[in-house]
Design an enzyme around this catalytic site. Structure first.
Site, mmCIF file in Angstrom:
data_model
loop_
_atom_site.group_PDB
_atom_site.id
_atom_site.type_symbol
_atom_site.label_atom_id
_atom_site.label_comp_id
_atom_site.label_asym_id
_atom_site.label_seq_id
_atom_site.Cartn_x
_atom_site.Cartn_y
_atom_site.Cartn_z
ATOM 1 N N ARG A 84 0.854 -1.182 0.000
ATOM 2 C CA ARG A 84 0.000 0.000 0.000
ATOM 3 C C ARG A 84 0.890 1.233 0.000
ATOM 4 N NH1 ARG A 84 -2.933 2.853 4.973
ATOM 5 N NH2 ARG A 84 -3.614 4.601 3.719
ATOM 6 N N HIS A 128 -3.235 10.989 0.907
ATOM 7 C CA HIS A 128 -2.698 10.775 2.251
ATOM 8 C C HIS A 128 -2.165 12.127 2.738
ATOM 9 C CE1 HIS A 128 -1.050 7.445 5.019
ATOM 10 N NE2 HIS A 128 -0.710 8.586 5.609
ATOM 11 N N GLU A 173 -7.398 8.241 6.438
ATOM 12 C CA GLU A 173 -7.697 8.888 7.728
ATOM 13 C C GLU A 173 -8.237 10.315 7.602
ATOM 14 O OE1 GLU A 173 -4.277 8.601 10.281
ATOM 15 O OE2 GLU A 173 -4.285 6.423 10.260
ATOM 16 N N ASN A 295 -7.534 1.635 10.066
ATOM 17 C CA ASN A 295 -6.200 1.844 10.620
ATOM 18 C C ASN A 295 -6.363 1.813 12.138
ATOM 19 O OD1 ASN A 295 -5.577 2.382 7.977
ATOM 20 N ND2 ASN A 295 -4.948 4.505 8.297
ATOM 21 N N TYR A 297 -4.411 1.770 15.931
ATOM 22 C CA TYR A 297 -3.187 1.908 16.728
ATOM 23 C C TYR A 297 -3.430 1.699 18.221
ATOM 24 C CZ TYR A 297 -0.816 3.365 12.557
ATOM 25 O OH TYR A 297 -0.273 3.367 11.301
ATOM 26 N N GLU A 367 -3.732 -0.271 8.306
ATOM 27 C CA GLU A 367 -2.531 0.151 9.045
ATOM 28 C C GLU A 367 -2.600 -0.415 10.459
ATOM 29 O OE1 GLU A 367 -1.576 4.349 9.379
ATOM 30 O OE2 GLU A 367 -1.964 4.655 7.244
#
Ligand code: IFM
Length: 453
Positions: A84, A128, A173, A295, A297, A367
């Site tokens: 990606r 992005h 995002e 994504n 985290y 991600e």
């Protein structure tokens, strides 16, 4: 507390045969060659002293523009199925619209060819965060026109590389770009609009929907988006903390997922969006997706607002916000100070399935990763191993997850942190540009080799 494994790690559970394994990067964070593209909001932002904590810029970054062959070889040798990357809008269209910069588009053509020759599936993200500066000067994401310009750009890219691209991502995002870039001013374009930043969310979502249509019109299939999500935990059972956590859940999760997946904004949000015809916009935004990227985290613990400015995860949060993030205690932390809570990924994925039910297309983790120093990055191995097990628990619970991309292939320009946060499986010496695979790269390669065997 460090996240280092206590002993040998038991083998990972079995993932479905056709599960997609990949690594992620983004254009501004790795490409460099800033003199061979139009300027973006990030060039302007990083030129202002104090905006990037270590005073650096991404003018050279990992020099991937010139070293992409070496980087594709690293991806191939890792043994992942997919890579990606993002396409830099100002490299393709230096002023955001109008004449195409042929050399810029040629670069992505060469990159895609190199990936295909290496047997790696190219998965481009169209945006992005590197909005062309000229687009910003014409109003940026506060302006509805930007959504139209973005769809035109999507069509230009699809016409050139679409014949070899099996899977597309429109935006990365949009929540972070709204919150960090336009509400808090911690990212480019550095606006501190607080809730007046909401149009940025709407216009990005509209841009996404228009781009989905443009891509499909160009023959593209398998289109998704990469949204950042995470569970939000109330700081206590008290009403005020619960209300603050619900509010944050709307802001981070539902504001961006509801319109895409169910075709309306969470209660109270639609009326804040600038639109001549909101219903018509929502039809565009909820154009059916082939898959939905997450994504992930960390979870966030949120409490009632505090009456003063708070520092959190490198951010300065003003007291005007109706919530205030709190430290999550009792878990290891990455070098960035982010808590390592693999179980929160299972929680997030099952909550998505429960919240959206049949409206939820297959999921892909677009991600997941962590910042740690050092070549012998046992903490990163523990992080990835823990999150893959957590993902597997979600699969066992019946959540349809089809793939997992590690953030990131290599150490890169980590936005307002500069080069001082290292998320890579591959170490990059930012002076010599030497690439050195870390222990986590070798670990993942073995995981993937064992899987193939
Ligand atoms: O580096 C970023 C990436 O650009 C977007 N998602 C989060 C990563 C780590 O902060």
């Amino acid at each position: 507390m460090a996240a280092t494994p206590a002993g040998p790690i038991p083998p990972l559970p079995r993932f479905p045969r056709d599960f997609l394994w990949g690594v992620s990067t983004s254009a501004h964070q790795i490409e460099g060659a800033a003199d061979q593209r139009g300027a973006s909001v990030w060039d302007a932002f990083t030129a202002v002293p104090g905006n990037v904590k270590d005073g650096t810029t991404a003018a050279v970054a990992c020099d991937h523009y010139h070293r992409y062959r070496e980087d594709v070889a690293l991806v191939r040798d890792l043994g992942v199925d997919a890579y990606r990357f993002s396409v830099s809008w100002p490299r393709v269209l230096p002023t955001g619209s109008g004449p195409v910069h042929a050399a810029g588009l040629d670069f992505y053509d060469r990159l895609v060819d190199e990936l295909c020759a290496a047997g790696v599936r190219p998965v481009p993200t169209l945006f992005h965060w590197d909005t062309p500066l000229a687009v910003q000067e014409a109003g940026g994401w506060l302006s509805r026109d930007t959504a139209e310009r973005f769809a035109e750009y999507a069509a230009v890219v699809a016409a050139r590389i679409g014949d070899r691209v099996p899977k597309w991502i429109t935006l990365n995002e949009p929540a972070e770009h709204t919150l960090l870039g336009h509400a808090l001013g911690e990212h480019a374009p550095g606006r501190r609009l607080l809730f007046d930043a909401l149009p940025v969310a709407h216009h990005q979502l509209l841009a996404h929907g228009l781009a989905v249509r443009a891509l499909r019109a160009a023959g593209a299939r398998d289109i998704g988006i990469a949204n950042s999500h995470g569970p939000t935990w109330p700081a206590s059972d008290g009403d005020e903390d619960t209300a603050a956590a619900d509010f944050y859940d709307v802001l981070l999760n539902r504001l961006f997922a509801d319109p895409l997946l169910v075709g309306h904004y969470p209660e109270g949000c639609g009326e804040l969006m600038p639109s001549p015809d909101l219903e018509a916009d929502l039809k565009v935004i909820s154009e059916p997706l082939d898959w939905y990227g997450i994504n992930f985290y960390q979870p966030t613990k949120v409490g009632a607002p505090l009456p003063h400015t708070t520092e959190f995860s490198g951010l300065t949060l003003p007291p005007e916000l109706p919530f205030s993030p709190r430290e999550i205690e009792g878990y290891p932390k990455t070098d960035f100070g982010w808590p390592v809570v693999p179980g929160a990924l299972t929680e997030l994925l099952t909550a998505f399935r429960d919240r959206y039910g049949d409206r939820l297309p297959p999921l892909v983790i677009t991600e997941n990763g962590c910042s740690y120093e050092g070549l012998d990055d046992q903490e990163r191995i523990a992080y990835l191993d823990g999150h893959l097990r957590a993902l597997h628990r979600a699969l066992e619970a019946g959540v349809d997850v089809r793939g997992y991309f590690v953030w990131s292939l290599m150490d890169n320009f980590e936005w307002a942190e500069g080069y001082r946060r290292r998320f890579g499986l591959v170490h990059v010496d930012h002076t010599t540009q030497e690439r050195t695979p870390k222990a986590s790269y070798h670990w993942l390669r073995e995981v993937l080799r064992a899987r193939r065997a």
